[in-house]
Design an enzyme around this catalytic site. Sequence first.
Site, PDB file in Angstrom:
ATOM      1  N   ASN A 163     -32.019   2.516  -9.642  1.00  0.00           N
ATOM      2  CA  ASN A 163     -33.348   2.076 -10.057  1.00  0.00           C
ATOM      3  C   ASN A 163     -33.761   2.906 -11.265  1.00  0.00           C
ATOM      4  OD1 ASN A 163     -34.461   4.572  -9.134  1.00  0.00           O
ATOM      5  ND2 ASN A 163     -34.741   3.711  -7.079  1.00  0.00           N
ATOM      6  N   MET A 164     -34.906   2.600 -11.834  1.00  0.00           N
ATOM      7  CA  MET A 164     -35.306   3.244 -13.083  1.00  0.00           C
ATOM      8  C   MET A 164     -35.467   4.751 -12.909  1.00  0.00           C
ATOM      9  SD  MET A 164     -35.690   2.350 -16.168  1.00  0.00           S
ATOM     10  CE  MET A 164     -36.285   3.052 -17.716  1.00  0.00           C
ATOM     11  N   SER A 165     -36.029   5.158 -11.785  1.00  0.00           N
ATOM     12  CA  SER A 165     -36.223   6.583 -11.542  1.00  0.00           C
ATOM     13  C   SER A 165     -34.886   7.307 -11.442  1.00  0.00           C
ATOM     14  CB  SER A 165     -37.036   6.784 -10.262  1.00  0.00           C
ATOM     15  OG  SER A 165     -37.161   8.147  -9.952  1.00  0.00           O
ATOM     16  N   GLU A 166     -33.941   6.712 -10.730  1.00  0.00           N
ATOM     17  CA  GLU A 166     -32.615   7.320 -10.596  1.00  0.00           C
ATOM     18  C   GLU A 166     -31.897   7.365 -11.940  1.00  0.00           C
ATOM     19  OE1 GLU A 166     -31.832   5.817  -5.983  1.00  0.00           O
ATOM     20  OE2 GLU A 166     -31.268   4.554  -7.691  1.00  0.00           O
TER      21      GLU A 166
ATOM     22  N   ASP B  79     -31.304  -2.448  -1.035  1.00  0.00           N
ATOM     23  CA  ASP B  79     -30.224  -2.913  -0.170  1.00  0.00           C
ATOM     24  C   ASP B  79     -29.982  -4.402  -0.373  1.00  0.00           C
ATOM     25  OD1 ASP B  79     -30.148  -0.359   0.889  1.00  0.00           O
ATOM     26  OD2 ASP B  79     -31.285  -0.875   2.685  1.00  0.00           O
TER      27      ASP B  79
END
Length: 475
Positions: free
Chosen positions: A195-198, A264
């Site tokens: 995701n964007m944060s990761e 998921d």
Amino acid sequence: MKLSLPDFLQARVLVVGDVMLDRYWHGGASRISPEAPVPVVGVKNQEDRPGGAANVALNIAALGGKAVLMGLTGGDEAEQALRERLQAAGVDSHFHAVEGHPTITKLRVIAHQQQLIRLDFEQRFREQDSAALLEQAKPALTGAGVLLISDYDKGALQHVPELIAAARQLSLPIVADPKGKDFAKYRGATLITPNMSEFEGVVGTVQTEQELVDKGLALLEELDLQALLITRSEKGMTLLRRGCAELHFPAQAREVYDVTGAGDTVISVLATALAAGTDLPHAVALANTAAGIVVGKLGTASVSAPELRRAIQRQQGGGRGVVSAEQLLIALEDARAHGEKVVFTNGCFDILHAGHVTYLEDARALGDRLVVAINDDDSVRRLKGSGRPVNSVDRRMAVLAGLVAVDWVVSFSEDTPEALLEKVRPEILVKGGDYSEDQVVGGEFVKAYGGVVKVLSHVENCSTTAIVNKIKQDR
């Protein structure tokens, strides 16, 4: 991009990762505790759902794919609850139980559709536990269509580089849902889905779209990946591939209710579609649509193939109206998957009048969906003479499609609809007029497979022929 569902039944996905149990306590909260400023929840029921890698496997099974799941558990009551629910869903589970460890469990307390608190029961697994899981997973790579790595950083995947290497030796596509700030362990995977944060946790802050693309492509090269899919919440998804222009997929969610388990769903739909032979952009588009469905549900949830098919139809305007025979069969498959009863009728419907409208409303009332099949222009001329039809087939279909009672309108070129009936196989065949049931064309065929034939009376003094004759007389 025009979407369609692949044959998920052909997909076989090996899921390896951090399995967990999502447990929900539901109740009401009408007062504050006298012991502390917190609500008192009167628990009424408990719900257990597979979570983490187990939820990924559940999503695959919900689509109709074959999911083989491997992970670490504690050999306790939570593992038993997890195994029972997965088995009921058709997931082939192979757990390595570690003595002295709890099966990872996340307990959520829900009151009035709101999550009040989450309690985690977990203990990080050791390196030797992960090594045992690796040895268990290697033989299962043979026969899989895709290897899916579901990483929640709980210790099950400390040997993921060796697992990726083994899968690459078999030329097996590898998709990974990453975790943490070091993506080097996923080197050589086919695709990862941060995701964007990761993503920003690894490459640094991203200020512009071009910076996102540049840093993503650099990460592709650094980690020897074929593709990178960045999930961006309300901004949708961005797919980056070597030598290809970036693809942006807008968010599909109409109303975000709960994002639990959305990642998921994305990777499970993506992997299952790839295992079923779908190309990557198409698979990502399907995953994006599925994400829009699942965030509208409370808690860890899955998306079924019928739900996904119906969402695709809504996006592409295929929910009702004028359709081809091929489009009709797809729409009917979805309707029946939702338990809907199909009613079929046919005719020329040259000049639509009050009798037609009443008849179609009565026909629709017999079931859940009404299919109206109409003769094309050549077959109308053969049946009615050279002066007919008054209105061309496209105009007749457009008018019928505008009626509330009608779901789908399809044309046929033969004198009778028997060939179309054999494909549609309606639960109810309806005809209007002074017929007996044994005189209805296609009636014997419908009855042979257990269908019902109904004859509805026409409204008096209403007929297309009478209208045409009156127009001629008034000239």
